[in-house]
Scaffold this active site. Structure first.
Site, PDB file in Angstrom:
ATOM      1  N   HIS A 106      -6.645  -1.840  15.150  1.00 17.24           N
ATOM      2  CA  HIS A 106      -6.513  -1.159  14.000  1.00 17.24           C
ATOM      3  C   HIS A 106      -6.259  -1.986  12.684  1.00 17.24           C
ATOM      4  O   HIS A 106      -7.435  -2.112  11.849  1.00 17.24           O
ATOM      5  CB  HIS A 106      -5.748  -0.012  13.820  1.00 17.24           C
ATOM      6  CG  HIS A 106      -5.741   0.799  12.463  1.00 17.24           C
ATOM      7  ND1 HIS A 106      -6.510   1.922  12.698  1.00 17.24           N
ATOM      8  CD2 HIS A 106      -5.091   0.744  11.487  1.00 17.24           C
ATOM      9  CE1 HIS A 106      -6.442   2.401  11.318  1.00 17.24           C
ATOM     10  NE2 HIS A 106      -5.610   1.704  10.434  1.00 17.24           N
ATOM     11  N   GLU A 107      -5.338  -3.024  12.809  1.00 14.69           N
ATOM     12  CA  GLU A 107      -4.893  -3.626  11.372  1.00 14.69           C
ATOM     13  C   GLU A 107      -6.006  -4.767  11.454  1.00 14.69           C
ATOM     14  O   GLU A 107      -6.462  -5.169  10.348  1.00 14.69           O
ATOM     15  CB  GLU A 107      -3.596  -3.965  11.456  1.00 14.69           C
ATOM     16  CG  GLU A 107      -2.302  -3.055  11.732  1.00 14.69           C
ATOM     17  CD  GLU A 107      -2.572  -1.944  10.774  1.00 14.69           C
ATOM     18  OE1 GLU A 107      -3.248  -2.235   9.610  1.00 14.69           O
ATOM     19  OE2 GLU A 107      -2.193  -0.709  10.953  1.00 14.69           O
ATOM     20  N   GLY A 164       3.228   2.468  10.854  1.00 20.95           N
ATOM     21  CA  GLY A 164       3.197   1.628  12.154  1.00 20.95           C
ATOM     22  C   GLY A 164       2.880   0.116  11.511  1.00 20.95           C
ATOM     23  O   GLY A 164       3.624  -0.783  12.194  1.00 20.95           O
ATOM     24  N   ALA A 165       1.914  -0.146  10.722  1.00 18.39           N
ATOM     25  CA  ALA A 165       1.605  -1.359  10.355  1.00 18.39           C
ATOM     26  C   ALA A 165       0.682  -1.559   9.031  1.00 18.39           C
ATOM     27  O   ALA A 165       0.447  -0.315   8.756  1.00 18.39           O
ATOM     28  CB  ALA A 165       0.806  -2.189  11.344  1.00 18.39           C
ATOM     29  N   MET A 166       0.737  -2.701   8.830  1.00 19.77           N
ATOM     30  CA  MET A 166      -0.183  -2.944   7.356  1.00 19.77           C
ATOM     31  C   MET A 166      -1.023  -4.194   7.400  1.00 19.77           C
ATOM     32  O   MET A 166      -0.752  -5.046   7.653  1.00 19.77           O
ATOM     33  CB  MET A 166       0.734  -2.848   6.370  1.00 19.77           C
ATOM     34  CG  MET A 166       0.159  -3.272   4.815  1.00 19.77           C
ATOM     35  SD  MET A 166      -0.829  -1.840   4.465  1.00 19.77           S
ATOM     36  CE  MET A 166      -2.188  -2.497   3.578  1.00 19.77           C
ATOM     37  N   HIS A 193      -9.362  -3.796  10.099  1.00 19.94           N
ATOM     38  CA  HIS A 193      -9.205  -3.463   8.522  1.00 19.94           C
ATOM     39  C   HIS A 193      -9.612  -4.819   7.838  1.00 19.94           C
ATOM     40  O   HIS A 193     -10.136  -4.566   6.654  1.00 19.94           O
ATOM     41  CB  HIS A 193      -7.865  -3.170   7.971  1.00 19.94           C
ATOM     42  CG  HIS A 193      -7.459  -1.701   8.109  1.00 19.94           C
ATOM     43  ND1 HIS A 193      -8.475  -0.850   7.490  1.00 19.94           N
ATOM     44  CD2 HIS A 193      -6.233  -1.081   8.422  1.00 19.94           C
ATOM     45  CE1 HIS A 193      -7.757   0.341   7.520  1.00 19.94           C
ATOM     46  NE2 HIS A 193      -6.661   0.188   8.090  1.00 19.94           N
ATOM     47  N   GLU A 215       0.790  -1.211  -0.100  1.00 17.52           N
ATOM     48  CA  GLU A 215      -0.110   0.018   0.125  1.00 17.52           C
ATOM     49  C   GLU A 215       0.835   1.209  -0.101  1.00 17.52           C
ATOM     50  O   GLU A 215       1.814   1.325   0.810  1.00 17.52           O
ATOM     51  CB  GLU A 215      -0.853   0.057   1.080  1.00 17.52           C
ATOM     52  CG  GLU A 215      -2.055   1.221   1.155  1.00 17.52           C
ATOM     53  CD  GLU A 215      -2.873   1.291   2.308  1.00 17.52           C
ATOM     54  OE1 GLU A 215      -2.764   0.353   3.341  1.00 17.52           O
ATOM     55  OE2 GLU A 215      -3.703   2.155   2.149  1.00 17.52           O
ATOM     56  N   GLU A 275      -9.796   4.325   6.271  1.00 13.79           N
ATOM     57  CA  GLU A 275      -8.727   4.855   7.340  1.00 13.79           C
ATOM     58  C   GLU A 275      -9.608   5.472   8.541  1.00 13.79           C
ATOM     59  O   GLU A 275      -9.352   5.155   9.676  1.00 13.79           O
ATOM     60  CB  GLU A 275      -7.476   5.479   6.924  1.00 13.79           C
ATOM     61  CG  GLU A 275      -6.523   4.945   6.142  1.00 13.79           C
ATOM     62  CD  GLU A 275      -5.962   3.278   6.756  1.00 13.79           C
ATOM     63  OE1 GLU A 275      -6.143   3.310   7.828  1.00 13.79           O
ATOM     64  OE2 GLU A 275      -5.673   2.687   6.026  1.00 13.79           O
ATOM     65  N   ASN A 300      -2.539  -6.461   5.313  1.00 15.10           N
ATOM     66  CA  ASN A 300      -2.357  -7.336   4.381  1.00 15.10           C
ATOM     67  C   ASN A 300      -3.366  -8.641   4.839  1.00 15.10           C
ATOM     68  O   ASN A 300      -3.401  -8.959   5.871  1.00 15.10           O
ATOM     69  CB  ASN A 300      -1.059  -7.843   4.120  1.00 15.10           C
ATOM     70  CG  ASN A 300      -0.166  -6.880   4.161  1.00 15.10           C
ATOM     71  OD1 ASN A 300      -0.207  -5.909   3.269  1.00 15.10           O
ATOM     72  ND2 ASN A 300       0.959  -6.792   4.796  1.00 15.10           N
TER      73      ASN A 300
HETATM   74  N1  ARG Z   1      -2.976   1.083   5.684  1.00 17.44           N
HETATM   75  C1  ARG Z   1      -2.004   1.137   6.710  1.00 17.44           C
HETATM   76  C2  ARG Z   1      -2.621   1.412   8.097  1.00 17.44           C
HETATM   77  O1  ARG Z   1      -3.317   2.403   8.171  1.00 17.44           O
HETATM   78  C3  ARG Z   1      -1.021   2.017   6.467  1.00 17.44           C
HETATM   79  C4  ARG Z   1      -0.165   1.921   5.404  1.00 17.44           C
HETATM   80  C5  ARG Z   1       0.360   3.257   4.913  1.00 17.44           C
HETATM   81  N2  ARG Z   1       1.493   2.928   3.734  1.00 17.44           N
HETATM   82  C6  ARG Z   1       2.215   3.908   3.248  1.00 17.44           C
HETATM   83  N3  ARG Z   1       2.855   3.650   2.205  1.00 17.44           N
HETATM   84  N4  ARG Z   1       1.807   5.225   3.144  1.00 17.44           N
HETATM   85  O2  ARG Z   1      -2.988   0.688   8.818  1.00 17.44           O
HETATM   86 ZN    ZN Z   2      -5.333   1.726   8.681  1.00 18.16          ZN
END
Ligand code: ARG
Ligand code: ZN
Length: 881
Positions: free
Chosen positions: A297-298, A261-263, A301, A121, A320, A265
């Site tokens: 949060h993750e 912070g995190a992702m 998602h 992302e 978000e 996936n």
């Molecule tokens: N979707 C992720 C989150 O908020 C953030 C990823 C952001 N990545 C980036 N390259 N800006 O949990």
């Molecule tokens: Zn997020």
């Protein structure tokens, strides 16, 4: 190049299946992709050219329906691969070579501490293979990863593991299948020598889910807190939103080098190790709470983001803002709701309001961007969450839940827009949100001025609201239409009790809060049966992200501090009182007068400290004076030195005047800390918060018994919260010998723990004692520091520029020059980090003309420094425009 929302077009082609094979080697990686594609059936039957995204890929082979293509059959640029399909359904096969081992941008596939990992992302997948890298192209994925078995015993991707095997050359492989269609930004791959902690969660419909958190072996003792947080999140999402997990396995992997912070996936969340690892000895209470919030949060998602995703990146806040709103409610339920709200609002008002007032201001749904990475902002996340919170306030708990159920049901498996979300809320509630949607399109922080009129003869009390919103880039003030502003409020009688709030024409009401919807530029509300002039408590719980003004005097604020039934507004009254007092001191400082602290602030805080029945976390929050960054934000022209001088003077005076009660509270709480083992729970957070803020005040008196107590706490405590506070207190104290000794001991003890060393860097970077820049420059030479690790950059350079305002804004411009130098280096190494780091320079309009000139000169220097990444170019050019 600027991309516009108005140019959105549905994809010409779809990808039904994606089959990927990764061959990982030390000096390169081969990626084979088979894309099963077809013409988008929603569009005409003709076959336009197919344009795939791809960057920094070395194309080795390309086939269309098994026919090898030669260079004359396709067009290749540094960002796209174009070819002509000959039938409506077809298969594209490609092989590319990429170089994760030298990828310092940490986007796409890269290596971190010897392991392979991904961050796709927003647009990182195009650095892995040729693809339709846009969120409205959703595909099923099968992924095979092969690598050296010794170096990479663990091979992971999204979904469920379906096959694995050995090869005779010391390599092995694993195949993963993700049955849920997803956009490429949710793809993930991990390969490394990792250990995991495993647990189980049984979902509401009795399915067993395997939970695994993977970390480097030496961190295996620091994952229990994240695992507990995960299980709580899974349960909470079932109970509060009716959302159940959908795969047989859910994995989290901690990596040391990560831009954010995190992702989220699908099934394989990848986290910055700072957002996973936590145990008493190495992570503070704040870090424990951050881990809990980010894990939630993750996880959340999975529904708000993955099952229902965004049509295009302009809709980023769809997932978000909503997910931040969800994680905030979760954290409020797990801890103290009022304290969580106070912290979120303080953060929003300090940082998002500053963004809204700066050159990068944009609506919650932006309509243009150059580089989407620059739009992972406080506005998209935090203001986006406030917008959801207002919808929740306007609809009420029950209708909001109906709306979210409808949204998930209606759009499961789809890529949708913010309009689709609001439509579901409208359809479920019957409430028209047409005007409300201006919150998505108009940027800037609205101002809400309130005036009162009491008519003793008629026993009526009238509140008049006047709203406006300042100009922001691309939007004139006169273009902006009135927002819908939900104002939760109460009216206090002379005893401090809430009055019944009955508007003209209404039936009798019960005493307490209510919500008024302010929808016009100017609007009045008249309450009846008001026997005496009341004191209004406005915007309870911070019910809208606006700048409210009401002409309270200091005695009224003190009264609200003590009596308001809304905990948030008790804190808010204290903040407003502090702001008034501090602004008075700032004025005295600027005029060269003797500073004189209004004693009412002293007595208000004394009352709080002496009341043993109050929540200690609340007392700690109320003892925290508004920060220098917030005082900057609310100034027309920020006088850095006066702000710092005034605030430090107030802290010093408070410390001396309140020495006795502070010392008492400190000793009582330290005694409990000394005799009970560390627990990461709200009441313990509260006790330590009060203990630690008390200590930082006490040390300002320089008394020997405080120094002794600090050293005792530093040495004898069993947790990082107490230890780091003691260290910070020493670092900011005049006790030079003790400070050096503690810093050296700390570094020696924790030298192998990168996350703890980050805190060691931050504490020093934030110290406002003179000579800050020289200290930071010296620390950049420390063996534990590297520009290649984003956490290190944030801990040292970010903390200096963002928290050490007097030193960063040194009148000779040395802080600015230093920051620009680092941005120029990082621009080539890691554009995302470079562009974020430069934010403080973009705020030049806030300062006096000399600083303005110095800051602009550094921005110009960055602009002229050579080839700029899109990330840095966008921020620099917009802030000079
Ligand atoms: N979707 C992720 C989150 O908020 C953030 C990823 C952001 N990545 C980036 N390259 N800006 O949990
Ligand atoms: Zn997020």
């Amino acid at each position: 190049k600027t991309i516009y929302l108005k140019d959105y077009q549905a994809p010409d082609y779809l990808i039904d299946e994606t089959h990927l094979t990764f061959e990982l080697f030390e000096d390169h990686t081969l990626v084979h992709a088979q894309l099963v594609m077809r013409r988008n059936p929603a569009l005409s039957a003709d076959l336009p050219v197919l344009t795939l995204d791809g960057q920094q890929l070395e194309l080795l082979e390309l086939k269309l329906d098994d026919r090898a293509l030669s260079a004359t059959d396709y067009t290749l640029t540094d960002s796209h691969l174009t070819l002509q399909p000959t039938q409506a359904s077809f298969v594209v096969d490609s092989s590319v070579r990429i170089h994760p081992e030298s990828n310092t941008a940490l986007e796409g596939l890269y290596k971190s501490s010897g392991m392979f990992c991904t961050q796709c992302e927003a647009e990182g997948f195009r650095k892995i293979t040729y693809y339709l890298d846009r969120p409205d192209v959703m595909s099923s994925f099968t992924t095979t990863v092969s690598g050296d078995k010794q170096k990479y015993p663990i091979l992971l991707s999204n979904g469920n593991p379906v096959a694995s095997g050995q090869e005779d050359d010391g390599r092995h492989w694993a195949t993963w299948e993700d049955p849920f269609k997803k956009p490429a930004y949710l793809f993930a791959l991990v390969a490394g020598d990792l250990w995991c902690v495993e647990d189980k969660f049984t979902t509401v419909s009795s399915r067993e889910v395997t939970l695994r958190i993977y970390v480097e072996p030496e961190n295996i003792d620091k994952v229990q807190h994240a695992m507990d947080s995960l299980k709580k999140s899974m349960k909470w999402d079932e109970e509060v939103y009716g959302r159940e997990y959908d795969l047989d396995i859910f994995m989290i992997v901690a990596v040391n080098d990560f831009n954010m912070g995190a992702m989220e996936n699908k099934g394989l969340n990848i986290f910055n190790s700072s957002a996973v690892l936590a145990r008493a000895e190495t992570a503070t209470d704040a870090a424990h709470q951050r881990v809990e919030a980010i894990v939630a949060h993750e996880y959340f998602h999975n529904w708000s983001g993955n099952r229902v995703t965004c049509r295009d990146w302009f809709q980023l806040s769809l997932k978000e803002g909503f997910t931040v709103f969800r994680d905030a409610a979760f954290s409020a339920d797990m801890n103290s709701a009022t304290v969580k709200r106070i912290q979120d609002v303080a953060y929003l008002r300090t940082h998002q309001f500053a963004e809204d007032a700066g050159p990068m201001a944009h609506p919650v749904r932006p309509d243009a961007y150059m580089e989407i990475s620059n739009f992972y902002t406080l506005t998209i996340y935090e203001k986006g969450s406030e917008v959801l919170r207002m919808i929740h306030t306007l609809l009420g708990e029950e209708a909001f839940r109906k709306g979210s159920d409808l949204y998930f049901e209606r759009h499961d498996g789809q890529a949708v827009t913010c309009d689709d979300f609001v439509k579901a809320m409208e359809d479920a509630s019957g409430i028209d949100l047409t005007q409300f949607k201006r919150w998505y399109t108009q940027s800037g922080t609205p101002r809400l001025a309130v005036a009162e009129r009491y008519d003793a003869a008629a026993k009526t009390y009238t509140l008049t609201f006047i709203q406006s919103c300042p100009a922001t880039p691309g939007q004139r003030e006169s273009d902006k239409l009135p927002f819908v502003i939900p104002v939760e409020l109460g009216l206090l009688d002379a005893q401090g009790d809430d009055l019944p709030l009955r508007l003209q024409g209404e039936a009798a009401a019960a005493a307490g809060s209510r919500v008024l919807s302010v929808t016009e530029a100017q609007q009045s509300f008249t309450f009846v049966d008001i026997a005496e002039k009341p004191l209004p408590s406005l915007l309870r719980g911070f019910s809208a992200p606006v700048k409210l003004s009401f002409p309270y005097d200091r005695d009224q604020l003190m009264f609200l501090m003590q009596h308001d039934s809304d905990g948030f507004n008790r804190w808010e009254a204290g903040q407003q009182l502090s702001v008034q007092v501090l602004q008075e001191l700032i004025g005295q400082h600027q005029r060269g007068e003797t500073l004189e602290l209004d004693q009412r602030l002293v007595s208000a805080l004394r009352t709080l400290l002496q009341d043993g029945s109050l929540d200690q976390a609340m007392v700690a929050e109320m003892l925290s004076l508004p920060g220098e960054a917030y005082l900057t934000e609310i100034s027309d022209v920020a006088d850095v030195d006066a702000i710092h001088g005034a605030r430090e003077f107030a802290r010093q005076q408070l410390a001396e005047a309140l020495f006795e009660p502070l010392w008492q509270r400190y000793q009582a709480n330290r005694e409990v800390s000394r005799t009970t083992p560390y627990v990461a729970e709200a009441e313990h957070f509260a006790r330590r918060a009060l203990q630690n803020i008390a200590l930082s005040y006490l040390m300002l008196t320089g008394k020997p018994e405080v120094l002794a107590a600090t050293l005792e706490q530093y040495e004898a405590c069993d947790n990082m919260t107490e230890r780091l506070t003691a260290l910070a207190v020493l670092v900011n104290s005049p006790f030079e010998a003790e400070r050096s000794k503690a810093l050296a001991a700390f570094a020696e003890h924790f030298k192998d723990n990168a996350l703890v060393m980050d805190q060691w860097f931050s504490v020093q970077a934030a110290s406002t004692l003179p000579g800050g820049l020289a200290r930071v420059q010296a620390l950049m030479e420390h063996p534990a520091f590297t520009l290649k690790n984003p956490n290190k950059v944030r801990a040292l350079i970010g903390a200096f520029a963002g928290q050490n305002l007097v030193n960063f804004h040194a009148a000779d411009g040395s802080g600015y020059r230093f920051l620009a130098d680092q941005v120029i280096v990082l621009n080539a190494l890691n554009p995302q980090i470079a562009s974020r780091l430069l934010a403080p320079l973009t705020r030049w309009r806030k300062y006096g003309s000399e600083r303005q000139a110095l800051m602009k000169a550094e921005l110009e220097r960055i602009l002229a420094s050579g080839e700029l990444s899109a990330d840095v170019y966008e921020v620099v050019s917009k802030s000079l425009a």
